[in-house]
Write an enzyme that holds these catalytic residues in place. Structure first.
Site, PDB file in Angstrom:
ATOM      1  N   TRP A 165      -4.108   4.006   9.629  1.00 43.44           N
ATOM      2  CA  TRP A 165      -3.233   2.801   9.642  1.00 43.44           C
ATOM      3  C   TRP A 165      -3.201   2.119   8.282  1.00 43.44           C
ATOM      4  O   TRP A 165      -3.316   0.901   8.175  1.00 43.44           O
ATOM      5  CB  TRP A 165      -3.705   1.793  10.717  1.00 43.44           C
ATOM      6  CG  TRP A 165      -3.836   2.425  12.058  1.00 43.44           C
ATOM      7  CD1 TRP A 165      -2.831   2.966  12.804  1.00 43.44           C
ATOM      8  CD2 TRP A 165      -5.050   2.594  12.817  1.00 43.44           C
ATOM      9  NE1 TRP A 165      -3.344   3.466  13.984  1.00 43.44           N
ATOM     10  CE2 TRP A 165      -4.692   3.242  14.008  1.00 43.44           C
ATOM     11  CE3 TRP A 165      -6.391   2.255  12.611  1.00 43.44           C
ATOM     12  CZ2 TRP A 165      -5.634   3.578  14.986  1.00 43.44           C
ATOM     13  CZ3 TRP A 165      -7.323   2.574  13.567  1.00 43.44           C
ATOM     14  CH2 TRP A 165      -6.943   3.229  14.744  1.00 43.44           C
ATOM     15  N   ILE A 166      -3.037   2.920   7.244  1.00 44.09           N
ATOM     16  CA  ILE A 166      -3.087   2.373   5.887  1.00 44.09           C
ATOM     17  C   ILE A 166      -1.699   1.883   5.452  1.00 44.09           C
ATOM     18  O   ILE A 166      -0.763   2.675   5.304  1.00 44.09           O
ATOM     19  CB  ILE A 166      -3.630   3.430   4.879  1.00 44.09           C
ATOM     20  CG1 ILE A 166      -5.006   3.954   5.353  1.00 44.09           C
ATOM     21  CG2 ILE A 166      -3.695   2.847   3.466  1.00 44.09           C
ATOM     22  CD1 ILE A 166      -6.064   2.881   5.611  1.00 44.09           C
ATOM     23  N   ARG A 277      25.634 -23.054  19.551  1.00 44.68           N
ATOM     24  CA  ARG A 277      25.883 -22.485  20.888  1.00 44.68           C
ATOM     25  C   ARG A 277      26.274 -23.564  21.901  1.00 44.68           C
ATOM     26  O   ARG A 277      25.562 -24.561  22.067  1.00 44.68           O
ATOM     27  CB  ARG A 277      24.598 -21.772  21.352  1.00 44.68           C
ATOM     28  CG  ARG A 277      24.628 -21.264  22.762  1.00 44.68           C
ATOM     29  CD  ARG A 277      25.529 -20.064  22.909  1.00 44.68           C
ATOM     30  NE  ARG A 277      25.496 -19.554  24.282  1.00 44.68           N
ATOM     31  CZ  ARG A 277      26.265 -18.582  24.727  1.00 44.68           C
ATOM     32  NH1 ARG A 277      27.132 -18.010  23.907  1.00 44.68           N
ATOM     33  NH2 ARG A 277      26.182 -18.180  25.966  1.00 44.68           N
ATOM     34  N   GLN A 345      13.963 -16.537  23.337  1.00 43.52           N
ATOM     35  CA  GLN A 345      14.315 -17.289  24.546  1.00 43.52           C
ATOM     36  C   GLN A 345      15.523 -18.205  24.299  1.00 43.52           C
ATOM     37  O   GLN A 345      16.449 -18.260  25.106  1.00 43.52           O
ATOM     38  CB  GLN A 345      13.096 -18.125  24.987  1.00 43.52           C
ATOM     39  CG  GLN A 345      13.228 -18.743  26.364  1.00 43.52           C
ATOM     40  CD  GLN A 345      13.228 -17.690  27.472  1.00 43.52           C
ATOM     41  OE1 GLN A 345      12.773 -16.564  27.270  1.00 43.52           O
ATOM     42  NE2 GLN A 345      13.773 -18.047  28.620  1.00 43.52           N
ATOM     43  N   LEU A 347      17.798 -17.919  21.982  1.00 47.69           N
ATOM     44  CA  LEU A 347      19.015 -17.128  21.743  1.00 47.69           C
ATOM     45  C   LEU A 347      19.485 -16.388  22.994  1.00 47.69           C
ATOM     46  O   LEU A 347      20.572 -15.825  23.017  1.00 47.69           O
ATOM     47  CB  LEU A 347      18.792 -16.135  20.587  1.00 47.69           C
ATOM     48  CG  LEU A 347      19.159 -16.667  19.198  1.00 47.69           C
ATOM     49  CD1 LEU A 347      18.159 -17.698  18.698  1.00 47.69           C
ATOM     50  CD2 LEU A 347      19.260 -15.519  18.181  1.00 47.69           C
ATOM     51  N   GLU A 372      -6.055  -6.791   9.578  1.00 52.94           N
ATOM     52  CA  GLU A 372      -7.038  -7.609   8.836  1.00 52.94           C
ATOM     53  C   GLU A 372      -7.936  -8.392   9.802  1.00 52.94           C
ATOM     54  O   GLU A 372      -8.367  -9.516   9.522  1.00 52.94           O
ATOM     55  CB  GLU A 372      -6.338  -8.498   7.814  1.00 52.94           C
ATOM     56  CG  GLU A 372      -5.594  -7.635   6.800  1.00 52.94           C
ATOM     57  CD  GLU A 372      -5.375  -8.257   5.457  1.00 52.94           C
ATOM     58  OE1 GLU A 372      -6.145  -9.147   5.071  1.00 52.94           O
ATOM     59  OE2 GLU A 372      -4.443  -7.809   4.774  1.00 52.94           O
ATOM     60  N   GLU A 376      -9.629 -11.384  18.258  1.00 57.24           N
ATOM     61  CA  GLU A 376     -10.998 -11.381  18.826  1.00 57.24           C
ATOM     62  C   GLU A 376     -12.028 -11.361  17.692  1.00 57.24           C
ATOM     63  O   GLU A 376     -13.047 -12.055  17.753  1.00 57.24           O
ATOM     64  CB  GLU A 376     -11.173 -10.163  19.760  1.00 57.24           C
ATOM     65  CG  GLU A 376     -10.337 -10.214  21.034  1.00 57.24           C
ATOM     66  CD  GLU A 376      -8.825 -10.094  20.812  1.00 57.24           C
ATOM     67  OE1 GLU A 376      -8.405  -9.370  19.872  1.00 57.24           O
ATOM     68  OE2 GLU A 376      -8.057 -10.723  21.560  1.00 57.24           O
TER      69      GLU A 376
HETATM   70  N1  CAA Z   1     -18.655 -12.115   3.231  1.00 62.57           N
HETATM   71  C1  CAA Z   1     -19.775 -11.577   2.696  1.00 62.57           C
HETATM   72  N2  CAA Z   1     -20.675 -10.852   3.417  1.00 62.57           N
HETATM   73  C2  CAA Z   1     -20.387 -10.677   4.726  1.00 62.57           C
HETATM   74  C3  CAA Z   1     -19.246 -11.211   5.347  1.00 62.57           C
HETATM   75  C4  CAA Z   1     -18.367 -11.958   4.534  1.00 62.57           C
HETATM   76  N3  CAA Z   1     -17.266 -12.494   5.050  1.00 62.57           N
HETATM   77  N4  CAA Z   1     -19.254 -10.852   6.645  1.00 62.57           N
HETATM   78  C5  CAA Z   1     -20.358 -10.144   6.857  1.00 62.57           C
HETATM   79  N5  CAA Z   1     -21.051 -10.032   5.692  1.00 62.57           N
HETATM   80  C6  CAA Z   1     -22.325  -9.377   5.464  1.00 62.57           C
HETATM   81  C7  CAA Z   1     -23.422 -10.049   6.311  1.00 62.57           C
HETATM   82  O1  CAA Z   1     -23.952 -11.150   5.649  1.00 62.57           O
HETATM   83  C8  CAA Z   1     -24.417  -8.929   6.476  1.00 62.57           C
HETATM   84  O2  CAA Z   1     -25.150  -8.813   5.299  1.00 62.57           O
HETATM   85  P1  CAA Z   1     -26.734  -8.460   5.299  1.00 62.57           P
HETATM   86  O3  CAA Z   1     -26.869  -7.122   5.925  1.00 62.57           O
HETATM   87  O4  CAA Z   1     -27.116  -8.493   3.867  1.00 62.57           O
HETATM   88  O5  CAA Z   1     -27.389  -9.521   6.122  1.00 62.57           O
HETATM   89  C9  CAA Z   1     -23.511  -7.698   6.563  1.00 62.57           C
HETATM   90  O6  CAA Z   1     -22.267  -8.039   5.939  1.00 62.57           O
HETATM   91  C10 CAA Z   1     -23.240  -7.246   7.982  1.00 62.57           C
HETATM   92  O7  CAA Z   1     -22.690  -8.343   8.674  1.00 62.57           O
HETATM   93  P2  CAA Z   1     -22.518  -8.330  10.251  1.00 62.57           P
HETATM   94  O8  CAA Z   1     -23.833  -7.997  10.885  1.00 62.57           O
HETATM   95  O9  CAA Z   1     -21.853  -9.599  10.633  1.00 62.57           O
HETATM   96  O10 CAA Z   1     -21.545  -7.076  10.421  1.00 62.57           O
HETATM   97  P3  CAA Z   1     -20.905  -6.424  11.698  1.00 62.57           P
HETATM   98  O11 CAA Z   1     -21.013  -4.962  11.562  1.00 62.57           O
HETATM   99  O12 CAA Z   1     -21.399  -7.088  12.933  1.00 62.57           O
HETATM  100  O13 CAA Z   1     -19.334  -6.733  11.491  1.00 62.57           O
HETATM  101  C11 CAA Z   1     -17.333  -7.994  11.596  1.00 62.57           C
HETATM  102  C12 CAA Z   1     -18.839  -7.961  11.293  1.00 62.57           C
HETATM  103  C13 CAA Z   1     -16.916  -9.422  11.286  1.00 62.57           C
HETATM  104  C14 CAA Z   1     -17.008  -7.660  13.018  1.00 62.57           C
HETATM  105  C15 CAA Z   1     -16.620  -7.017  10.615  1.00 62.57           C
HETATM  106  O14 CAA Z   1     -16.914  -5.688  10.946  1.00 62.57           O
HETATM  107  C16 CAA Z   1     -15.126  -7.185  10.603  1.00 62.57           C
HETATM  108  O15 CAA Z   1     -14.593  -8.084   9.946  1.00 62.57           O
HETATM  109  N6  CAA Z   1     -14.381  -6.292  11.322  1.00 62.57           N
HETATM  110  C17 CAA Z   1     -12.950  -6.293  11.276  1.00 62.57           C
HETATM  111  C18 CAA Z   1     -12.488  -5.391  10.186  1.00 62.57           C
HETATM  112  C19 CAA Z   1     -11.078  -5.657   9.806  1.00 62.57           C
HETATM  113  O16 CAA Z   1     -10.655  -6.788   9.641  1.00 62.57           O
HETATM  114  N7  CAA Z   1     -10.330  -4.573   9.618  1.00 62.57           N
HETATM  115  C20 CAA Z   1      -8.996  -4.697   9.171  1.00 62.57           C
HETATM  116  C21 CAA Z   1      -8.631  -3.464   8.441  1.00 62.57           C
HETATM  117  S1  CAA Z   1      -7.866  -3.731   6.935  1.00 62.57           S
HETATM  118  C22 CAA Z   1      -6.211  -3.942   7.252  1.00 62.57           C
HETATM  119  O17 CAA Z   1      -5.803  -4.257   8.324  1.00 62.57           O
HETATM  120  C23 CAA Z   1      -5.394  -3.789   6.066  1.00 62.57           C
HETATM  121  C24 CAA Z   1      -3.946  -3.656   6.242  1.00 62.57           C
HETATM  122  O18 CAA Z   1      -3.438  -2.598   6.095  1.00 62.57           O
HETATM  123  C25 CAA Z   1      -3.107  -4.854   6.418  1.00 62.57           C
END
Ligand code: CAA
Length: 396
Positions: A165-166, A277, A345, A347, A372, A376
């Site tokens: 999904w890039i 309208r 709605q 329109l 992004e 949830e």
């Molecule tokens: N800034 C800096 N560090 C962060 C951070 C942030 N916002 N969020 C987490 N971290 C760090 C934590 O501090 C932790 O560090 P340490 O190990 O040193 O303590 C580490 O990262 C792990 O954090 P979590 O335990 O909170 O990580 P997790 O595995 O539970 O995941 C999550 C957290 C918020 C669910 C994360 O996985 C997430 O954001 N998931 C969603 C991903 C996403 O948004 N994907 C979108 C794809 S990109 C896209 O859509 C692009 C496009 O084409 C438009």
């Protein structure tokens, strides 16, 4: 005292530069992207000429450092840019958002001088297009659980895996690819690499046939023994997950802005239709049922915009903004879906056909609740940060 008061006063005014930017982007979007939005939605054609026009106007590097050919503008300006484009063409807004916020900004922030010299100038000028490769078919929300691997070999890493999904997928020239360099370390073993399209072993899957933002060239990016020089590592080995998260924090301000743009476009269309309208002997805008729908959306758009500017302002001031960008994205993306739904709605039968843009806004809006970070995930991020504030007794 006066100085102190001035410092403490919240400013709700844009700078002259920001006002000018909004006017310029609105004009070029109305003139160049609006009509075409319907065509590219139908054909899935990637609007390369839109990106080129934005490049010509200096928008592809708007927030990048001036030293590297960027505009040096702030995050509020970035929000304005994305909103104004999304108001008429959500596809074009995500193309530029991913290029600027997800690919170029992390290079500016974490890249070595070598990487900045090599890539940032070209990205700023729009000579090359950027993309961001984090998700995989089995790891979207659980981003750390990726299967893409990078194995050290002399001065190189060898990358293998498939990213899914890039946005800008097959159209981009440069990709930030997150890969696992040490699976035992879990998220601490993830590293970010800059991968060029023409590196041997890079290929693409078919274009995804999507509900909305249909022309943004979403596809898989496949890596088959891609040899990436060590100098193309962003930050240090093992920094990848933090870079990915910090990049998304800022990226979410862009998606919130895209969502508010879609909401505003939907609202503007609904108002102009309701003014024209006739029903039951008068213009439907005179009916309270219609007015109440419009008022609800207008009110929430104002609220959403303030959330975006709060997050952007905190970013610009170097304050923690993770919670604020997640709140802005959560609120604005759900609002976009609601506003577009109301526009359809209002329109009525026309709203359900491709004769008007309402149905496209409705389809385009939904993705803002997904990419992004889903709504949830935003709730998880907000909750984690609230708990952190409570634990650390931080007042925010
Ligand atoms: N800034 C800096 N560090 C962060 C951070 C942030 N916002 N969020 C987490 N971290 C760090 C934590 O501090 C932790 O560090 P340490 O190990 O040193 O303590 C580490 O990262 C792990 O954090 P979590 O335990 O909170 O990580 P997790 O595995 O539970 O995941 C999550 C957290 C918020 C669910 C994360 O996985 C997430 O954001 N998931 C969603 C991903 C996403 O948004 N994907 C979108 C794809 S990109 C896209 O859509 C692009 C496009 O084409 C438009």
């Amino acid at each position: 005292m006066k100085e102190l008061l001035e410092k403490q006063t919240l400013s709700f005014r844009f700078t002259e530069e920001q006002e000018m930017l909004r006017k310029t982007v609105r004009e070029i979007s109305e003139e160049n992207f609006k009509e075409k939005a319907r065509e590219i939605d139908k054909t899935h054609r990637f609007p390369r000429e839109n990106f080129e026009l934005l490049a010509k106007l200096g928008m592809t590097g708007l927030t990048l450092p001036e030293q590297y050919g960027g505009g040096g503008m702030d995050c509020i300006s970035y929000a304005i840019l994305i909103e104004e484009i999304a108001r008429v063409c959500a596809t074009t807004s995500v193309i530029i958002a991913v290029h600027l916020s997800l690919c170029s900004m992390p290079i500016a922030k974490f890249g070595s001088d070598f990487l900045k010299d090599k890539y940032l100038k070209k990205l700023a000028k729009g000579e090359i297009l950027g993309a961001y490769c984090l998700s995989e078919t089995g790891s979207g929300s659980d981003a750390a659980n990726m299967l893409t691997r990078a194995t050290e070999k002399g001065d190189f890493y060898i990358l293998n895996g498939t990213k899914a999904w890039i946005t800008n997928g097959s159209e981009a020239d440069l990709y930030i690819v997150f890969a696992q360099t040490n699976p035992e370390l879990k998220h601490k073993g993830i590293t970010a690499f800059l991968v060029e399209k023409n590196m041997s072993g890079v290929s693409f899957g078919k274009l995804e046939d999507k509900l909305g933002i249909r022309a943004s060239a979403t596809c898989q990016v496949r890596l088959d023994n891609v040899k990436v020089p060590k100098e193309n590592i962003l930050g240090n080995v093992g920094d990848g997950f933090k870079i990915a998260m910090m990049t998304l924090d800022r990226g979410r301000i862009g998606i919130a802005s895209q969502a508010i743009g879609i909401a505003q476009g939907s609202y503007d269309l609904a108002v102009s239709y309701a003014k024209e309208r006739d029903a039951f002997g008068q213009k439907i805008i005179n009916f309270q049922a219609i007015q109440f729908m419009l008022v609800e959306i207008a009110t929430e758009i104002e609220a959403g915009r303030l959330l975006i500017y709060q997050a952007a302002n905190r970013y610009d001031q170097g304050l923690d903004f993770t919670k604020h960008s997640a709140i802005a994205k959560l609120f604005c993306s759900e609002l976009a879906t609601k506003a577009a739904n109301k526009a359809v709605q209002i329109l009525g039968g026309y709203g359900y056909t491709t004769e008007y843009d309402a149905e496209r806004f409705y389809r385009d809006a939904k993705i803002t609740e997904i990419y992004e970070g889903t709504s949830e995930i935003q709730r998880i991020v907000i909750a984690k940060n609230i708990i952190k504030e409570l634990t650390e007794n931080i007042d925010k």
